[in-house]
Design a protein around this motif. Structure first.
Motif, short mmCIF file in Angstrom:
data_model
loop_
_atom_site.label_atom_id
_atom_site.label_comp_id
_atom_site.label_asym_id
_atom_site.label_seq_id
_atom_site.Cartn_x
_atom_site.Cartn_y
_atom_site.Cartn_z
N VAL A 29 0.83 -1.20 0.00
CA VAL A 29 0.00 0.00 0.00
C VAL A 29 0.87 1.26 0.00
N ILE A 30 0.53 2.19 -0.87
CA ILE A 30 1.20 3.49 -0.88
C ILE A 30 0.39 4.42 0.03
N HIS A 31 1.07 5.09 0.92
CA HIS A 31 0.43 6.00 1.87
C HIS A 31 0.77 7.45 1.52
N THR A 32 -0.05 8.35 2.01
CA THR A 32 0.25 9.78 1.92
C THR A 32 0.66 10.24 3.32
N PRO A 33 1.93 10.60 3.50
CA PRO A 33 2.36 11.03 4.83
C PRO A 33 1.77 12.39 5.21
N LYS A 34 1.72 12.62 6.51
CA LYS A 34 1.22 13.89 7.05
C LYS A 34 2.40 14.76 7.48
N THR A 35 2.11 16.01 7.77
CA THR A 35 3.14 16.93 8.26
C THR A 35 3.81 16.36 9.52
N SER A 36 3.03 15.65 10.34
CA SER A 36 3.59 15.07 11.56
C SER A 36 4.61 13.96 11.26
N ASP A 37 4.66 13.50 10.01
CA ASP A 37 5.64 12.48 9.60
C ASP A 37 6.95 13.08 9.09
N TYR A 38 7.03 14.40 9.00
CA TYR A 38 8.20 15.04 8.38
C TYR A 38 9.51 14.67 9.08
N GLN A 39 9.50 14.56 10.39
CA GLN A 39 10.73 14.21 11.11
C GLN A 39 11.19 12.81 10.69
N GLU A 40 10.24 11.88 10.63
CA GLU A 40 10.58 10.51 10.24
C GLU A 40 11.02 10.45 8.77
N LEU A 41 10.36 11.19 7.90
CA LEU A 41 10.76 11.26 6.49
C LEU A 41 12.19 11.79 6.38
N THR A 42 12.51 12.80 7.16
CA THR A 42 13.85 13.38 7.12
C THR A 42 14.88 12.38 7.63
N GLN A 43 14.53 11.57 8.60
CA GLN A 43 15.44 10.54 9.09
C GLN A 43 15.70 9.49 8.00
N ALA A 61 24.01 6.45 3.02
CA ALA A 61 24.33 5.13 2.48
C ALA A 61 24.70 5.17 1.00
N THR A 62 24.28 6.21 0.28
CA THR A 62 24.44 6.21 -1.17
C THR A 62 25.20 7.41 -1.74
N HIS A 63 25.33 8.47 -0.96
CA HIS A 63 25.95 9.71 -1.46
C HIS A 63 27.27 9.98 -0.75
N ASP A 64 28.21 9.03 -0.85
CA ASP A 64 29.48 9.16 -0.12
C ASP A 64 30.35 10.30 -0.63
N PHE A 65 29.96 10.92 -1.72
CA PHE A 65 30.70 12.05 -2.28
C PHE A 65 30.32 13.38 -1.62
N LEU A 66 29.26 13.39 -0.83
CA LEU A 66 28.83 14.63 -0.18
C LEU A 66 29.47 14.78 1.19
N PRO A 67 30.03 15.95 1.49
CA PRO A 67 30.59 16.17 2.84
C PRO A 67 29.48 16.26 3.88
N ASP A 68 29.83 15.91 5.09
CA ASP A 68 28.87 15.90 6.20
C ASP A 68 28.19 17.26 6.37
N LEU A 104 21.45 20.29 3.79
CA LEU A 104 20.33 19.76 3.01
C LEU A 104 19.25 19.16 3.91
N LYS A 105 19.67 18.47 4.97
CA LYS A 105 18.70 17.86 5.90
C LYS A 105 17.76 18.91 6.47
N ASN A 106 18.29 20.04 6.85
CA ASN A 106 17.47 21.13 7.37
C ASN A 106 16.50 21.63 6.30
#
Length: 157
Positions: free
Chosen positions: A6-20, A28-35, A41-43
Motif C-alpha cells: 500500500v502506498i500512503h500519503t504522509p502527514k506533516t507530523s511524519d516530516y521528522q521521520e521522512l527526514t530521518q 548510504a548512497t551519497h558518499d561524495f557529499l561532505p557531512d 540539506l537535511k534542514n
C-alpha cells in the motif's frame, strides 16, 4: 516479506521521520557529499523541500516509514529508501506509483550516484541532459532523465 503493497500519503507530523529516512539513505548512497552539506540539506528537506512536493510513502508492518517519494509538476524530485529496506522493490513501487498516478516522467539524479543511475536506467529512463552543478549551485553534477516512451513504430515491425 513484501508487506509494503500500500502506498500512503504522509502527514506533516511524519516530516521528522521522512527526514530521518532521507538522511539514512543519503549517507548510504551519497558518499561524495561532505557531512556539512548533508546537514545543510537535511534542514532544507525538513523545513522546505517536503512542503514543496506531493509526498507518497511505504510503511512496514509497524507503520514505520520505509521509503518515500516527492513529485512536483511531473518531476520526481526525491525518492529515498531506508537502507535497511533496500532491495525489496520499494523504490520500483514508489517510482511506478508516481509515474502512473502523479504523471511523473522526469527526474534528476546525482551523476556520482551510480546505484541510483543504474536503477533509473533499468526502469526505462534515459539521460536527456546534464548540469555541472546541483540545485544549490554546488559542484555535484546532475543528470536529467526522462522516461523513455516505447517506440511504437519498432513494435509494429
Amino acid at each position: 516479506m513484501r508487506q509494503h503493497s500500500v502506498i500512503h500519503t504522509p502527514k506533516t507530523s511524519d516530516y521528522q521521520e521522512l527526514t530521518q529516512v532521507w538522511e539514512a539513505s543519503v549517507r548510504a548512497t551519497h558518499d561524495f557529499l561532505p557531512d556539512s552539506y548533508i546537514e545543510l540539506l537535511k534542514n532544507l528537506v525538513l523545513t522546505r523541500y517536503l512542503d514543496a512536493v506531493m509526498l507518497i510513502c511505504t510503511r512496514d508492518a509497524r507503520q514505520r516509514i520505509t521509503g518515500f517519494a516527492g513529485v512536483a509538476a511531473g518531476k520526481i524530485e526525491m525518492l529515498f529508501i531506508d537502507p535497511q529496506h533496500r532491495g525489496q522493490g520499494l523504490g520500483k513501487q514508489l517510482l511506478h506509483y508516481a509515474m502512473e498516478h502523479l504523471n511523473a516522467d522526469q527526474l534528476d539524479v546525482n551523476e556520482q550516484n551510480p546505484q541510483a543511475l543504474g536503477f533509473y536506467l533499468k526502469q526505462g529512463f534515459e539521460v536527456v541532459g546534464r548540469s555541472a552543478r546541483d540545485g544549490m549551485n554546488q559542484p555535484y553534477p546532475l543528470l536529467h532523465m526522462r522516461y523513455k516512451q516505447p517506440d511504437l513504430k519498432a513494435q509494429r515491425g
